[in-house]
Design a protein around this motif. Sequence first.
Motif, mmCIF file in Angstrom:
data_model
loop_
_atom_site.group_PDB
_atom_site.id
_atom_site.type_symbol
_atom_site.label_atom_id
_atom_site.label_comp_id
_atom_site.label_asym_id
_atom_site.label_seq_id
_atom_site.Cartn_x
_atom_site.Cartn_y
_atom_site.Cartn_z
ATOM 1 N N ARG A 160 0.837 -1.201 0.000
ATOM 2 C CA ARG A 160 0.000 0.000 0.000
ATOM 3 C C ARG A 160 0.867 1.243 0.000
ATOM 4 N NH1 ARG A 160 -3.790 -0.859 4.926
ATOM 5 N NH2 ARG A 160 -2.933 -2.944 5.125
ATOM 6 N N LYS A 161 0.711 2.054 -1.034
ATOM 7 C CA LYS A 161 1.525 3.253 -1.172
ATOM 8 C C LYS A 161 1.290 4.193 0.007
ATOM 9 C CE LYS A 161 2.692 6.895 -4.465
ATOM 10 N NZ LYS A 161 2.397 7.497 -5.785
ATOM 11 N N GLY A 162 2.417 4.670 0.582
ATOM 12 C CA GLY A 162 2.339 5.587 1.710
ATOM 13 C C GLY A 162 2.391 4.913 3.065
ATOM 14 N N HIS A 163 2.129 3.596 3.108
ATOM 15 C CA HIS A 163 2.178 2.888 4.387
ATOM 16 C C HIS A 163 3.622 2.739 4.850
ATOM 17 C CE1 HIS A 163 1.438 -0.200 7.442
ATOM 18 N NE2 HIS A 163 0.154 0.112 7.358
ATOM 19 N N ASN A 209 5.375 -0.221 3.458
ATOM 20 C CA ASN A 209 5.685 -0.050 2.041
ATOM 21 C C ASN A 209 6.987 0.715 1.867
ATOM 22 O OD1 ASN A 209 5.160 2.070 -0.484
ATOM 23 N ND2 ASN A 209 4.710 -0.071 -0.970
ATOM 24 N N ARG A 210 7.199 1.745 2.671
ATOM 25 C CA ARG A 210 8.438 2.511 2.595
ATOM 26 C C ARG A 210 9.640 1.661 3.009
ATOM 27 N NH1 ARG A 210 5.084 6.615 4.957
ATOM 28 N NH2 ARG A 210 6.085 6.301 6.985
ATOM 29 N N ASN A 257 10.478 -0.676 0.097
ATOM 30 C CA ASN A 257 11.159 0.034 -0.990
ATOM 31 C C ASN A 257 12.614 0.323 -0.636
ATOM 32 O OD1 ASN A 257 8.831 0.061 -2.523
ATOM 33 N ND2 ASN A 257 8.191 2.096 -1.833
#
Length: 316
Positions: free
Chosen positions: A42-45, A48-49, A52
Amino acid sequence: MAGNSQRRNRRTSNKKGQQVGSGGQRRKGLEGRGPTPPASARKGHVKNRIANAKAKQSARRPAPRRGGPKGTNELVVGRNSVAEALREGVPANTLYVQQYIDSDERVREAIQLATEGGMNLMEAPRPELDRMTNGLNHQGLVLQVPPYDYAHPDDLLAAAQDAGEDPLIVVLDGITDPRNLGAIVRSVSAFGGHGVVVPERRAAGMTAGAWKTSAGTAARTPVARAANMTRVLESYQKAGLMVVGLAGDGDTELGGTEVLDGPVVIVIGSEGKGLSRLVAETCDLLVRIPMPGGAESLNAGVAAGVVLYEAASRRT
């Protein structure tokens, strides 16, 4: 009264056409979106960071030290060349033999040596061998040699340390003839050296020709490959090794230096240009081989043998 008319088919809306149902136009809007994706996707979670960041670290991670860049398989073609390569122990993995070949002594010897060496024997039609060799005169025999597994320059130091000996390493700067490389590997093996370092680009590598000239010693003398020779020399200097460059205009004669009896790196340049400027500036000492006969220079392989013999005589 408006709105209370009982007349049939009376319009009560400004829209034209039938007004019963949506005709499936809102069906997609009623469908669910499926299961919720994991937090790492989920982008922004936060997770997720973190995922990445780990992916970026993995992309920046250096490659394993052993092996170095891989090349492509090399082909040795022709009956004499194939038989000679097999006699010298070139580490081939497959021998291709043409179908319905006119067998002679060289063909029989090649097949026997390949069988004894545990290699794959493949029978192929002539058009296939022509395609493999780009039309070269293969005479019905093609030997496939896998890419050489290069060591890392640090592996040569580790080999000397494991043996409890002062490192004796040869670094080649711009040697482009595989036969010179093979001869130098042979001299390093003969005089107790711990390996050879060659550049990745614009230099000879461990081809079948180099293997043949080494007379099998390449199987026990490691050859390392490096992208930046000056950095390799600097790392050897930090490890306590003296870096001695061989140059025709060196300030010291070979017999007049005592650094060869300790941990040392011998740097040999090409026959035409000699040492490159940066490599020469990195050397701790530049020495020359005295030649009272008046010759201007020696073959790189011969020069390496002379210096290695001098170093070996001082270590005994």
